[in-house]
Design a protein around this motif. Structure first.
Motif, PDB file in Angstrom:
ATOM      1  N   GLY A  48       0.829  -1.178   0.020  1.00  0.00           N
ATOM      2  CA  GLY A  48      -0.083   0.296   0.122  1.00  0.00           C
ATOM      3  C   GLY A  48       1.021   1.244   0.006  1.00  0.00           C
ATOM      4  O   GLY A  48       2.070   1.066   0.277  1.00  0.00           O
ATOM      5  N   ALA A  49      -0.058   2.180  -0.361  1.00  0.00           N
ATOM      6  CA  ALA A  49       0.671   3.672  -0.252  1.00  0.00           C
ATOM      7  C   ALA A  49       0.324   4.534   0.684  1.00  0.00           C
ATOM      8  O   ALA A  49       0.976   5.937   0.585  1.00  0.00           O
ATOM      9  N   ASP A  50      -0.391   4.141   1.710  1.00  0.00           N
ATOM     10  CA  ASP A  50      -1.018   5.259   2.652  1.00  0.00           C
ATOM     11  C   ASP A  50       0.072   5.051   3.875  1.00  0.00           C
ATOM     12  O   ASP A  50       0.150   4.432   4.665  1.00  0.00           O
ATOM     13  N   ARG A  51       0.886   6.302   3.948  1.00  0.00           N
ATOM     14  CA  ARG A  51       1.837   6.160   4.932  1.00  0.00           C
ATOM     15  C   ARG A  51       1.368   6.358   6.263  1.00  0.00           C
ATOM     16  O   ARG A  51       1.964   5.676   7.232  1.00  0.00           O
ATOM     17  N   ALA A  52       0.224   7.109   6.450  1.00  0.00           N
ATOM     18  CA  ALA A  52      -0.463   7.205   7.950  1.00  0.00           C
ATOM     19  C   ALA A  52      -0.762   5.872   8.305  1.00  0.00           C
ATOM     20  O   ALA A  52      -0.510   5.651   9.541  1.00  0.00           O
ATOM     21  N   ALA A  53      -1.314   4.987   7.554  1.00  0.00           N
ATOM     22  CA  ALA A  53      -1.971   3.606   8.007  1.00  0.00           C
ATOM     23  C   ALA A  53      -0.833   2.976   8.274  1.00  0.00           C
ATOM     24  O   ALA A  53      -0.605   2.055   9.031  1.00  0.00           O
ATOM     25  N   ALA A  54       0.415   3.008   7.347  1.00  0.00           N
ATOM     26  CA  ALA A  54       1.618   2.039   7.605  1.00  0.00           C
ATOM     27  C   ALA A  54       2.183   2.497   8.749  1.00  0.00           C
ATOM     28  O   ALA A  54       2.692   1.518   9.642  1.00  0.00           O
ATOM     29  N   GLU A  55       2.365   3.779   9.314  1.00  0.00           N
ATOM     30  CA  GLU A  55       3.011   4.345  10.544  1.00  0.00           C
ATOM     31  C   GLU A  55       2.105   3.789  11.648  1.00  0.00           C
ATOM     32  O   GLU A  55       2.716   3.272  12.540  1.00  0.00           O
ATOM     33  N   ALA A  56       0.890   3.836  11.475  1.00  0.00           N
ATOM     34  CA  ALA A  56      -0.181   3.418  12.574  1.00  0.00           C
ATOM     35  C   ALA A  56       0.289   1.895  12.923  1.00  0.00           C
ATOM     36  O   ALA A  56       0.300   1.395  13.977  1.00  0.00           O
ATOM     37  N   ALA A  57       0.344   1.273  11.898  1.00  0.00           N
ATOM     38  CA  ALA A  57       0.674  -0.243  11.803  1.00  0.00           C
ATOM     39  C   ALA A  57       1.892  -0.649  12.305  1.00  0.00           C
ATOM     40  O   ALA A  57       2.069  -1.501  13.666  1.00  0.00           O
ATOM     41  N   LEU A  58       2.924  -0.100  12.098  1.00  0.00           N
ATOM     42  CA  LEU A  58       4.414  -0.312  12.592  1.00  0.00           C
ATOM     43  C   LEU A  58       4.191   0.407  14.122  1.00  0.00           C
ATOM     44  O   LEU A  58       5.111  -0.538  14.943  1.00  0.00           O
TER      45      LEU A  58
END
Length: 80
Positions: A48-58
């Motif tokens: 995916g390309a959603d940085r906010a979602a990626a940061e939340a998952a990490l």
């Protein structure tokens, strides 16, 4: 998307492995090293390309598994 998670001991926590590395460097004749703190690095590929979602998952991964937040801190870096 690629990210790097860096986990290190909090500054108030003793780091015996870091001290051992520091001593080994001195015994190898490598001068100028005042102190060593060791840590862990996780390179993560995320879909995916959603940085906010990626940061939340990490952040959730760090809080639940990758870091012991009682004694460690973590930092998340995204590749540009």
């Amino acid at each position: 998307m690629k990210a790097r998670v860096i986990v290190t001991l909090k500054s108030a926590v003793l780091d015996p492995q870091g001290k051992a590395i520091e001593g080994a460097l001195r015994s190898l004749g490598i001068n100028g090293v005042d102190s060593v703190r060791q840590g862990k690095v996780f390179d993560v590929d995320l879909g995916g390309a959603d940085r906010a979602a990626a940061e939340a998952a990490l952040k959730e991964a760090c809080e639940r598994l990758l870091a012991n937040t009682v004694i460690e801190t973590y930092r998340i870096e995204f590749a540009e």
